[in-house]
Enzyme design. Structure first.
Site, PDB file in Angstrom:
ATOM      1  N   SER A   8       0.834  -1.203   0.000  1.00 22.41           N
ATOM      2  CA  SER A   8       0.000   0.000   0.000  1.00 22.41           C
ATOM      3  C   SER A   8       0.867   1.250   0.000  1.00 22.41           C
ATOM      4  O   SER A   8       1.655   1.473   0.924  1.00 22.41           O
ATOM      5  CB  SER A   8      -0.902   0.015   1.235  1.00 22.41           C
ATOM      6  N   HIS A  31      -1.237  -1.247  -4.233  1.00 15.90           N
ATOM      7  CA  HIS A  31      -2.516  -0.863  -3.637  1.00 15.90           C
ATOM      8  C   HIS A  31      -2.545   0.648  -3.435  1.00 15.90           C
ATOM      9  O   HIS A  31      -1.675   1.214  -2.770  1.00 15.90           O
ATOM     10  CB  HIS A  31      -2.685  -1.588  -2.300  1.00 15.90           C
ATOM     11  N   ASP A  33      -4.720   3.735  -2.016  1.00 13.41           N
ATOM     12  CA  ASP A  33      -5.848   4.133  -1.166  1.00 13.41           C
ATOM     13  C   ASP A  33      -6.319   5.529  -1.531  1.00 13.41           C
ATOM     14  O   ASP A  33      -5.573   6.508  -1.407  1.00 13.41           O
ATOM     15  CB  ASP A  33      -5.436   4.104   0.310  1.00 13.41           C
ATOM     16  N   MET A  35      -8.955   8.382  -0.578  1.00  8.40           N
ATOM     17  CA  MET A  35      -9.826   8.807   0.528  1.00  8.40           C
ATOM     18  C   MET A  35     -10.279  10.247   0.293  1.00  8.40           C
ATOM     19  O   MET A  35      -9.490  11.084  -0.151  1.00  8.40           O
ATOM     20  CB  MET A  35      -9.087   8.710   1.860  1.00  8.40           C
ATOM     21  N   HIS A  64      -8.321   1.256  -4.149  1.00 13.44           N
ATOM     22  CA  HIS A  64      -9.323   1.059  -3.092  1.00 13.44           C
ATOM     23  C   HIS A  64      -9.968   2.407  -2.808  1.00 13.44           C
ATOM     24  O   HIS A  64      -9.340   3.293  -2.226  1.00 13.44           O
ATOM     25  CB  HIS A  64      -8.621   0.493  -1.854  1.00 13.44           C
ATOM     26  N   MET A  66     -12.133   4.687  -0.881  1.00 13.03           N
ATOM     27  CA  MET A  66     -12.824   4.982   0.385  1.00 13.03           C
ATOM     28  C   MET A  66     -13.459   6.355   0.236  1.00 13.03           C
ATOM     29  O   MET A  66     -13.032   7.348   0.840  1.00 13.03           O
ATOM     30  CB  MET A  66     -11.828   4.912   1.546  1.00 13.03           C
ATOM     31  N   MET A 135     -12.069  -5.504   5.291  1.00 15.42           N
ATOM     32  CA  MET A 135     -11.226  -4.576   6.045  1.00 15.42           C
ATOM     33  C   MET A 135     -10.952  -5.155   7.431  1.00 15.42           C
ATOM     34  O   MET A 135     -11.883  -5.520   8.151  1.00 15.42           O
ATOM     35  CB  MET A 135     -11.910  -3.217   6.176  1.00 15.42           C
ATOM     36  N   ASP A 173      -7.085  -6.121   4.261  1.00 11.66           N
ATOM     37  CA  ASP A 173      -6.368  -4.845   4.305  1.00 11.66           C
ATOM     38  C   ASP A 173      -6.495  -4.263   5.711  1.00 11.66           C
ATOM     39  O   ASP A 173      -7.598  -4.033   6.189  1.00 11.66           O
ATOM     40  CB  ASP A 173      -6.975  -3.894   3.267  1.00 11.66           C
TER      41      ASP A 173
END
Length: 228
Positions: A8, A31, A33, A35, A64, A66, A135, A173
């Site tokens: 990540s 990965h 993230d 957000m 991913h 979020m 998660m 994760d």
């Protein structure tokens, strides 16, 4: 079942992202993230950075999301170069339609569940997906401690995948490290997101190799894998 390690970049040096992608070239996926400071209380990166990362690395990107309003934004991450796009069940108004749109654009479609969200209501939706992400911390920040209470949920998810005979990846994760990855593999996970356990190591590439070896060893004796 093939074990996959996805470092990540949330734990990488954001000022050196192109170099940081090369530090983990043995990884299966990178990965990413995303957000939005609404769905989770943190703000990271968006479409322009994903576009830049896709140009900077040969490692495929596992995004991913979020974020709120996943139905609107997820397809844009495929267009930006992501090979896999994960939306949250809690943030998608029409998850089947969204999964089909992601697939139609050429990426793998994945759905993530927060710790408190059960997998069972989504059983019928599983054939529409390429991966489920459980998660193992509350989403929003890196460096959190692994939640052992998620292990039964990982097992139940693997049981549903097996029940329906699906070739569905099961990703975990949050707090994945040398001390937790074997328990995750034994429970049924085969795709592992690791942040600080990789980028916090002296040699990130070696950390990827070591985690892969641990997960393979645990998978080899896991009841769910032996049943295949």
């Amino acid at each position: 079942m093939a074990v996959q390690i996805n470092p990540s970049i949330l734990s990488a040096d954001f000022a050196r992202l192109a170099e940081e992608t090369k530090a983990v070239e043995g990884a299966d996926w990178l990965h990413v993230d995303v957000m939005d400071n609404h769905f989770v209380p943190n703000l990271t990166l968006g479409v322009p950075v994903v576009e830049s990362l896709a140009r900077a690395t040969e490692t495929p990107l596992d995004c991913h999301l979020m974020i709120e309003n996943a139905d609107r934004w997820a397809p844009q991450y495929v267009e930006a170069g992501a090979g896999s796009v994960t939306f949250h069940a809690e943030a998608a108004a029409a998850p089947v339609r969204l999964a089909r749109e992601i697939r139609a654009k050429g990426a793998r479609a994945s759905m993530a569940l927060k710790p408190a969200t059960p997998i069972e209501p989504y059983e019928d939706l599983l054939p529409e997906l390429d991966m489920v992400l459980i998660m193992t911390v509350e989403p929003g920040f890196g460096g959190q401690s692994f939640l052992d209470i998620m292990l039964p949920k990982i097992r139940r998810t693997r049981e549903l995948i097996t029940k329906h005979g699906l070739e569905l990846w099961l990703q975990v994760d949050g707090g994945v490290s040398a001390s937790t990855i074997e328990r995750c593999a034994d429970a049924g996970a085969d795709v592992f997101v690791a942040g600080s356990a990789v980028y916090g190591a002296e040699d990130p590439a070696e950390a990827v190799r070591a985690l892969r070896a641990q997960a393979r060893s645990a998978t080899a004796t896991a009841a769910w894998a032996c049943a295949h």
